[in-house]
Design an enzyme around this catalytic site. Structure first.
Site, PDB file in Angstrom:
ATOM      1  N   TYR A  25      74.097 -18.927 -28.084  1.00 22.69           N
ATOM      2  CA  TYR A  25      74.757 -20.216 -28.293  1.00 22.69           C
ATOM      3  C   TYR A  25      75.811 -20.071 -29.382  1.00 22.69           C
ATOM      4  O   TYR A  25      75.812 -20.761 -30.386  1.00 22.69           O
ATOM      5  CB  TYR A  25      73.721 -21.280 -28.663  1.00 22.69           C
ATOM      6  CG  TYR A  25      74.150 -22.693 -28.346  1.00 22.69           C
ATOM      7  CD1 TYR A  25      74.239 -23.120 -27.021  1.00 22.69           C
ATOM      8  CD2 TYR A  25      74.489 -23.580 -29.357  1.00 22.69           C
ATOM      9  CE1 TYR A  25      74.632 -24.414 -26.726  1.00 22.69           C
ATOM     10  CE2 TYR A  25      74.878 -24.883 -29.073  1.00 22.69           C
ATOM     11  CZ  TYR A  25      74.951 -25.295 -27.754  1.00 22.69           C
ATOM     12  OH  TYR A  25      75.343 -26.570 -27.461  1.00 22.69           O
ATOM     13  N   GLN A  28      81.070 -18.626 -26.947  1.00 30.25           N
ATOM     14  CA  GLN A  28      81.074 -18.895 -25.508  1.00 30.25           C
ATOM     15  C   GLN A  28      79.837 -19.666 -25.056  1.00 30.25           C
ATOM     16  O   GLN A  28      79.926 -20.530 -24.182  1.00 30.25           O
ATOM     17  CB  GLN A  28      81.158 -17.582 -24.724  1.00 30.25           C
ATOM     18  CG  GLN A  28      82.496 -16.880 -24.840  1.00 30.25           C
ATOM     19  CD  GLN A  28      83.644 -17.685 -24.259  1.00 30.25           C
ATOM     20  OE1 GLN A  28      83.484 -18.446 -23.315  1.00 30.25           O
ATOM     21  NE2 GLN A  28      84.823 -17.528 -24.838  1.00 30.25           N
ATOM     22  N   ARG A  48      66.745 -16.890 -29.893  1.00 34.13           N
ATOM     23  CA  ARG A  48      65.637 -16.440 -30.736  1.00 34.13           C
ATOM     24  C   ARG A  48      65.244 -17.621 -31.635  1.00 34.13           C
ATOM     25  O   ARG A  48      66.108 -18.306 -32.201  1.00 34.13           O
ATOM     26  CB  ARG A  48      66.001 -15.207 -31.553  1.00 34.13           C
ATOM     27  CG  ARG A  48      67.356 -15.228 -32.205  1.00 34.13           C
ATOM     28  CD  ARG A  48      67.602 -13.934 -32.939  1.00 34.13           C
ATOM     29  NE  ARG A  48      68.969 -13.913 -33.461  1.00 34.13           N
ATOM     30  CZ  ARG A  48      69.527 -12.870 -34.034  1.00 34.13           C
ATOM     31  NH1 ARG A  48      68.850 -11.755 -34.153  1.00 34.13           N
ATOM     32  NH2 ARG A  48      70.763 -12.917 -34.494  1.00 34.13           N
ATOM     33  N   SER A  53      71.345 -20.669 -34.324  1.00 29.40           N
ATOM     34  CA  SER A  53      71.837 -21.555 -33.258  1.00 29.40           C
ATOM     35  C   SER A  53      70.760 -22.419 -32.600  1.00 29.40           C
ATOM     36  O   SER A  53      71.078 -23.324 -31.842  1.00 29.40           O
ATOM     37  CB  SER A  53      72.599 -20.759 -32.188  1.00 29.40           C
ATOM     38  OG  SER A  53      72.161 -19.464 -32.073  1.00 29.40           O
ATOM     39  N   GLN A  86      73.530  -6.791 -26.540  1.00 27.73           N
ATOM     40  CA  GLN A  86      73.045  -7.118 -25.187  1.00 27.73           C
ATOM     41  C   GLN A  86      72.083  -6.084 -24.593  1.00 27.73           C
ATOM     42  O   GLN A  86      71.047  -6.475 -24.032  1.00 27.73           O
ATOM     43  CB  GLN A  86      74.225  -7.332 -24.234  1.00 27.73           C
ATOM     44  CG  GLN A  86      74.960  -8.646 -24.480  1.00 27.73           C
ATOM     45  CD  GLN A  86      76.103  -8.862 -23.509  1.00 27.73           C
ATOM     46  OE1 GLN A  86      76.228  -8.154 -22.514  1.00 27.73           O
ATOM     47  NE2 GLN A  86      76.949  -9.832 -23.805  1.00 27.73           N
ATOM     48  N   HIS A 108      81.815 -10.686 -19.898  1.00 28.98           N
ATOM     49  CA  HIS A 108      82.597  -9.482 -20.199  1.00 28.98           C
ATOM     50  C   HIS A 108      81.884  -8.325 -19.508  1.00 28.98           C
ATOM     51  O   HIS A 108      80.652  -8.273 -19.492  1.00 28.98           O
ATOM     52  CB  HIS A 108      82.665  -9.288 -21.715  1.00 28.98           C
ATOM     53  CG  HIS A 108      83.496  -8.119 -22.163  1.00 28.98           C
ATOM     54  ND1 HIS A 108      84.570  -7.632 -21.430  1.00 28.98           N
ATOM     55  CD2 HIS A 108      83.438  -7.347 -23.269  1.00 28.98           C
ATOM     56  CE1 HIS A 108      85.111  -6.610 -22.082  1.00 28.98           C
ATOM     57  NE2 HIS A 108      84.435  -6.416 -23.201  1.00 28.98           N
ATOM     58  N   ASP A 191      90.838  -5.325 -20.813  1.00 32.69           N
ATOM     59  CA  ASP A 191      90.478  -6.104 -21.994  1.00 32.69           C
ATOM     60  C   ASP A 191      90.475  -5.214 -23.242  1.00 32.69           C
ATOM     61  O   ASP A 191      91.063  -5.562 -24.271  1.00 32.69           O
ATOM     62  CB  ASP A 191      89.094  -6.720 -21.781  1.00 32.69           C
ATOM     63  CG  ASP A 191      88.703  -7.662 -22.896  1.00 32.69           C
ATOM     64  OD1 ASP A 191      89.225  -8.784 -22.917  1.00 32.69           O
ATOM     65  OD2 ASP A 191      87.884  -7.277 -23.754  1.00 32.69           O
ATOM     66  N   GLU A 227     108.377 -13.506 -43.352  1.00 31.80           N
ATOM     67  CA  GLU A 227     109.194 -12.889 -42.305  1.00 31.80           C
ATOM     68  C   GLU A 227     108.380 -12.059 -41.315  1.00 31.80           C
ATOM     69  O   GLU A 227     108.689 -12.038 -40.126  1.00 31.80           O
ATOM     70  CB  GLU A 227     110.269 -11.992 -42.933  1.00 31.80           C
ATOM     71  CG  GLU A 227     111.431 -12.766 -43.516  1.00 31.80           C
ATOM     72  CD  GLU A 227     112.076 -13.720 -42.506  1.00 31.80           C
ATOM     73  OE1 GLU A 227     112.145 -13.376 -41.308  1.00 31.80           O
ATOM     74  OE2 GLU A 227     112.484 -14.816 -42.933  1.00 31.80           O
TER      75      GLU A 227
HETATM   76  P1  NDP Z   1      78.802 -14.826 -30.393  1.00 31.07           P
HETATM   77  O1  NDP Z   1      78.926 -13.768 -31.428  1.00 31.07           O
HETATM   78  O2  NDP Z   1      79.444 -16.124 -30.698  1.00 31.07           O
HETATM   79  O3  NDP Z   1      77.231 -15.043 -30.067  1.00 31.07           O
HETATM   80  C1  NDP Z   1      76.410 -15.605 -30.998  1.00 31.07           C
HETATM   81  C2  NDP Z   1      75.090 -15.940 -30.330  1.00 31.07           C
HETATM   82  O4  NDP Z   1      74.372 -14.732 -30.027  1.00 31.07           O
HETATM   83  C3  NDP Z   1      74.207 -16.780 -31.223  1.00 31.07           C
HETATM   84  O5  NDP Z   1      73.547 -17.749 -30.449  1.00 31.07           O
HETATM   85  C4  NDP Z   1      73.232 -15.749 -31.770  1.00 31.07           C
HETATM   86  O6  NDP Z   1      71.980 -16.330 -32.036  1.00 31.07           O
HETATM   87  C5  NDP Z   1      73.076 -14.812 -30.595  1.00 31.07           C
HETATM   88  N1  NDP Z   1      72.612 -13.507 -31.017  1.00 31.07           N
HETATM   89  C6  NDP Z   1      73.260 -12.618 -31.820  1.00 31.07           C
HETATM   90  N2  NDP Z   1      72.530 -11.509 -31.995  1.00 31.07           N
HETATM   91  C7  NDP Z   1      71.380 -11.699 -31.294  1.00 31.07           C
HETATM   92  C8  NDP Z   1      70.222 -10.917 -31.099  1.00 31.07           C
HETATM   93  N3  NDP Z   1      70.098  -9.694 -31.640  1.00 31.07           N
HETATM   94  N4  NDP Z   1      69.233 -11.429 -30.336  1.00 31.07           N
HETATM   95  C9  NDP Z   1      69.345 -12.643 -29.777  1.00 31.07           C
HETATM   96  N5  NDP Z   1      70.426 -13.425 -29.922  1.00 31.07           N
HETATM   97  C10 NDP Z   1      71.430 -12.963 -30.681  1.00 31.07           C
HETATM   98  O7  NDP Z   1      79.280 -14.248 -28.991  1.00 31.07           O
HETATM   99  P2  NDP Z   1      80.593 -14.649 -28.173  1.00 31.07           P
HETATM  100  O8  NDP Z   1      80.427 -16.022 -27.639  1.00 31.07           O
HETATM  101  O9  NDP Z   1      81.817 -14.296 -28.935  1.00 31.07           O
HETATM  102  O10 NDP Z   1      80.508 -13.589 -26.961  1.00 31.07           O
HETATM  103  C11 NDP Z   1      79.552 -13.717 -25.926  1.00 31.07           C
HETATM  104  C12 NDP Z   1      80.072 -12.986 -24.698  1.00 31.07           C
HETATM  105  O11 NDP Z   1      81.272 -13.616 -24.257  1.00 31.07           O
HETATM  106  C13 NDP Z   1      80.416 -11.519 -24.951  1.00 31.07           C
HETATM  107  O12 NDP Z   1      80.087 -10.795 -23.798  1.00 31.07           O
HETATM  108  C14 NDP Z   1      81.928 -11.555 -25.141  1.00 31.07           C
HETATM  109  O13 NDP Z   1      82.578 -10.334 -24.808  1.00 31.07           O
HETATM  110  C15 NDP Z   1      82.294 -12.647 -24.147  1.00 31.07           C
HETATM  111  N6  NDP Z   1      83.578 -13.299 -24.405  1.00 31.07           N
HETATM  112  C16 NDP Z   1      83.859 -13.796 -25.648  1.00 31.07           C
HETATM  113  C17 NDP Z   1      85.041 -14.459 -25.884  1.00 31.07           C
HETATM  114  C18 NDP Z   1      85.319 -15.081 -27.214  1.00 31.07           C
HETATM  115  O14 NDP Z   1      86.392 -15.617 -27.377  1.00 31.07           O
HETATM  116  N7  NDP Z   1      84.418 -15.066 -28.194  1.00 31.07           N
HETATM  117  C19 NDP Z   1      86.066 -14.610 -24.831  1.00 31.07           C
HETATM  118  C20 NDP Z   1      85.630 -14.131 -23.540  1.00 31.07           C
HETATM  119  C21 NDP Z   1      84.441 -13.475 -23.360  1.00 31.07           C
HETATM  120  P3  NDP Z   1      71.473 -16.652 -33.542  1.00 31.07           P
HETATM  121  O15 NDP Z   1      72.057 -17.965 -33.906  1.00 31.07           O
HETATM  122  O16 NDP Z   1      70.015 -16.661 -33.394  1.00 31.07           O
HETATM  123  O17 NDP Z   1      72.003 -15.542 -34.427  1.00 31.07           O
HETATM  124 MG    MG Z   2      89.980 -10.007 -24.231  1.00 30.76          MG
END
Ligand code: NDP
Ligand code: MG
Length: 331
Positions: A25, A28, A48, A53, A86, A108, A191, A227
């Protein structure tokens, strides 16, 4: 020609009776789950329990549970946690619940393309990816539109994997702007190349090199910052809205002549050769291997590079100037 799907080309038929578990959460996860929920799809959120989140997702009105529970309950498991965590989370908390006929989904292609996640036989593997940060995904949806996106099908076990991907894309609002059909390989490699060569790597080094050149020659760092960095946004906005021609039309003739005659001395044959090498490192998996080892080692190189980047003069000058212009509040 690429195939592009719009709202009229996509229905909710393949997803409306299914449960979609959004795992994660963050940027994305929040945007996509809220959009799909508002589109009437059945969304649950897997997180978790002691993470930051958890409460956020509950406060947004979602049905929140552990990653294992969500993976077990869902027909579609949409993994939206950081790419580098992941594989571990998949192996330990998702894989045991991937029953035949379920769909594994990503935004992704990295882990599937480079084989870091290897789904079993008997499941669909798809990608539904907004071409935009999460905040924009949510904002444009709330405004009644959407951001463009991508869909891909790596494995089509049930025969309707593309319809599932398009149904999710519609729910996220992506088909309102248009969704391109691509492959995990194409999405992943382009990408990585884009972020390394232009968006994140190329642009920052260009800014820093130009800034350092002016400062070394005795110009005020504040002038150099305006600049070589600040004004970049104005030019990029023009290109974004009107293309290269639109940008050239809007700048002065002097800027146009100077730019057109000098640019190939900055990005020259040597730079292009290096771009080809960087692309090869991506295609051969050399970059993916390096990044995996870096993570196993606890990211020592990334941490050092982050520190050096933070200490650069442009960051200090930029911070003061952005505060002065009201662009950045105190962090
Ligand atoms: P984030 O870094 O924002 O994800 C954070 C979330 O992941 C939180 O809910 C966090 O939970 C959880 N999390 C982190 N580590 C763990 C863990 N070890 N175990 C369980 N949960 C965990 O990710 P994004 O949204 O940036 O990216 C998600 C996907 O989307 C990726 O595949 C990325 O490549 C893709 N993507 C991202 C874009 C972007 O602009 N960000 C654009 C297009 C695609 P907690 O709160 O518990 O830590
Ligand atoms: Mg990209």
């Amino acid at each position: 020609m690429v195939k592009i799907f719009y709202d009229k080309d996509a229905t909710f038929d393949a997803v409306k009776d299914k449960t979609i578990a959004v795992i994660g959460y963050g940027s994305q996860g929040r945007a996509q789950s809220l959009n799909m929920e508002d589109s009437g799809l059945n969304v649950i959120v897997g997180l978790r329990p002691n993470g930051a989140s958890w409460n956020k997702a509950i406060n947004d009105g979602h049905e929140v549970m552990t990653i294992e529970e969500a993976a077990e309950k869902a027909d579609i498991i949409h993994i939206l946690i950081p790419d580098e965590v992941q594989p571990k989370v998949y192996n330990e908390q998702i894989k045991p619940y991937l029953k035949e006929g379920k769909t594994l989904s990503f935004s992704h292609g990295y882990n599937i393309h480079f084989g870091l996640i290897r789904p079993p036989e008997g499941v669909n593997v798809i990608m539904v990816a907004p071409k935009s940060p999460g905040a924009m995904v949510r904002k444009t949806y709330e405004e009644g539109f959407g951001v463009p996106g991508l869909v891909c099908v790596e494995k089509d076990y049930t025969g309707d994997a593309l319809d599932i991907a398009l149904g999710m894309a519609k729910g996220i609002g992506l088909t309102r702007a248009g969704v391109i059909l691509t492959t995990f390989r194409e999405e992943t490699e382009t990408d990585l190349f884009g972020e390394q060569v232009v968006l994140c790597g190329g642009v920052t080094e260009l800014i820093k090199a130009a800034f350092e050149t002016l400062v070394e020659a005795g110009y005020a760092p504040e002038m150099a910052y305006f600049e070589t960095c600040h004004e970049l946004k104005l030019i990029v906005d023009l290109i974004y809205q009107k293309g290269l021609q639109g940008m050239w039309n809007d700048v002065s003739n002097t800027a146009e002549y100077g730019g057109l005659t000098r640019r190939s001395r900055i990005i020259n044959e040597q730079s292009r050769e290096e771009m080809r090498k960087i692309l090869k490192e991506i295609q051969t998996g050399e970059f993916a291997k390096e990044w995996a080892l870096e993570n196993i080692a606890g990211a020592p190189k990334l941490n050092a590079l982050r520190r050096l980047e933070k200490e650069h003069l442009i960051e200090k000058v930029g911070k003061d100037l952005r505060k002065m212009c009201g662009l950045q509040k105190d962090e």
